[in-house]
Scaffold this active site. Structure first.
Site, PDB file in Angstrom:
ATOM      1  CE1 TYR A  55      -5.652  21.141  30.214  1.00  7.67           C
ATOM      2  CE2 TYR A  55      -4.195  21.801  28.435  1.00  7.67           C
ATOM      3  CZ  TYR A  55      -4.448  21.671  29.781  1.00  7.67           C
ATOM      4  OH  TYR A  55      -3.516  22.056  30.711  1.00  7.67           O
ATOM      5  CG  HIS A  75       3.345  16.303  35.342  1.00  7.86           C
ATOM      6  ND1 HIS A  75       4.379  15.667  35.995  1.00  7.86           N
ATOM      7  CD2 HIS A  75       3.526  16.031  34.028  1.00  7.86           C
ATOM      8  CE1 HIS A  75       5.138  15.044  35.120  1.00  7.86           C
ATOM      9  NE2 HIS A  75       4.652  15.252  33.923  1.00  7.86           N
ATOM     10  CE  LYS A  93      10.766  10.961  37.774  1.00  4.66           C
ATOM     11  NZ  LYS A  93      11.768  11.981  37.358  1.00  4.66           N
ATOM     12  NE  ARG A 162      19.575  26.198  29.860  1.00  8.05           N
ATOM     13  CZ  ARG A 162      20.161  25.510  28.867  1.00  8.05           C
ATOM     14  NH1 ARG A 162      19.426  24.753  28.066  1.00  8.05           N
ATOM     15  NH2 ARG A 162      21.454  25.572  28.672  1.00  8.05           N
TER      16      ARG A 162
END
Length: 331
Positions: A55, A75, A93, A162
């Protein structure tokens, strides 16, 4: 020179960072990853700065664009902060594993007016691009069927599975995007099958390792996708598009093109490339080039957030089809 920060220094982040560093149109300013050792070693190798705070990196005045290669659950927040800060964004993606969260994020992405591209890298593979060009040029007439084979050399670790969202949202998300792109129409009905034939432990994670998906569009075009988490012969990636005037196919990618003939075999070739990072190395490079060009020229991004939403909707439909053991309409 577009000044770029790469967020994430894991497997995908390192690929993106290396491509930015090698680009003649971009400068790699900084790599950010919460794991300091990973961030610093990547930065040292690529001669850029590093940070453990993505950030903080987004807020830097010397960063024009960010490439997001972090875990999926980061994301959306990273994308929205970057767009609000006025940065262009190339995001891996999927945008999110949850359809509602992805839809809400897309509203904010579109409101921002800033350049955003979702990283469906397979569209930029030269053979896939040529198939798409040939379709649009009318070489095979009207598309009737698309057949996609996608098989990995081995399953990923259990911890990855997982967190992945499952095979339909992780592995097949690329194939759903390719199907939409090549069909030229949106699939409206999906029928899916899934089994664990490679590793029974994957079933304990409520996932599958071997799947088949059949889809149709409103006009009746058909698509068949078959996938498996294990192929003993390497990374098996094939596309066939059948039309009213002919057919298009792409071939396997190998380390070289030598064919061998002897008393025990004929036309023997080298094994397939054994990992997607090798198979799609050029695709990742061309994907970055396309992103940079769109940012610099102000042109439309070749892959948008809505493409991600529609591919995720197909994954959700496939899961519903498995539950119902029947074809389902796409929401």
């Amino acid at each position: 020179m577009l000044k770029v920060a790469v967020l994430g220094a894991g497997r995908i982040g390192q690929i993106h960072a290396a491509n930015v560093a090698a680009s003649a149109q971009a400068e790699l300013v900084v790599v950010a990853d919460p794991v300091e050792a990973t961030a610093s070693s990547t930065a040292q190798k690529l001669n850029c700065e590093f940070s453990v705070d993505p950030y903080a990196v987004i807020g830097r005045s010397d960063v024009d664009a960010v490439v997001i290669g972090t875990p999926t659950d980061t994301h959306v927040p990273l994308t929205l902060v970057a767009l609000k800060a006025g940065k262009a964004v190339l995001c891996e993606k999927p945008l999110d594993l949850d359809q509602d969260k992805a839809n809400a994020a897309i509203v904010e992405i579109e409101k921002s007016g800033r350049p955003f591209m979702l990283a469906f890298n397979r569209r930029f593979d030269p053979s896939a691009s040529e198939i798409k060009r040939a379709i649009e040029a009318g070489e095979i007439g009207d598309v009737r069927q698309v057949i996609i084979t996608s098989r990995d050399p081995s399953p990923p670790p259990a911890d990855y599975i997982r967190r992945s969202g499952g095979i339909f949202k992780d592995m097949l998300i690329h194939d759903f995007d390719m199907a939409r792109w090549l069909l030229g129409e949106e699939p409206v009905e999906v029928f899916a099958m899934g089994n664990c034939l490679v590793d029974r432990d994957i079933a304990q994670l409520n996932d599958y390792d071997t799947t088949m998906v059949i889809m149709r569009t409103a006009s009746g075009k058909q698509c068949h996708i078959n996938t498996c988490r294990h192929a003993s012969y390497g990374h098996d990636q094939r596309i066939e598009v059948f039309g009213s005037k002919g057919m298009l196919q792409n071939g396997h990618v190998r380390p070289h093109t030598v064919h061998r003939f002897n008393d025990s075999s004929t036309d023997a070739q080298a094994p397939l490339l054994n990992f997607f990072l090798e198979r799609y190395k050029q695709a990742y490079e061309l994907e970055l080039d396309a992103f940079i060009e769109a940012v610099e020229t102000g042109s439309k991004m070749p892959v948008g957030a809505d493409d991600g939403r529609k591919a995720l909707a197909l994954a959700e439909a496939a899961l519903k089809s498995l539950e119902k053991r029947a074809g389902v309409l796409v929401d």
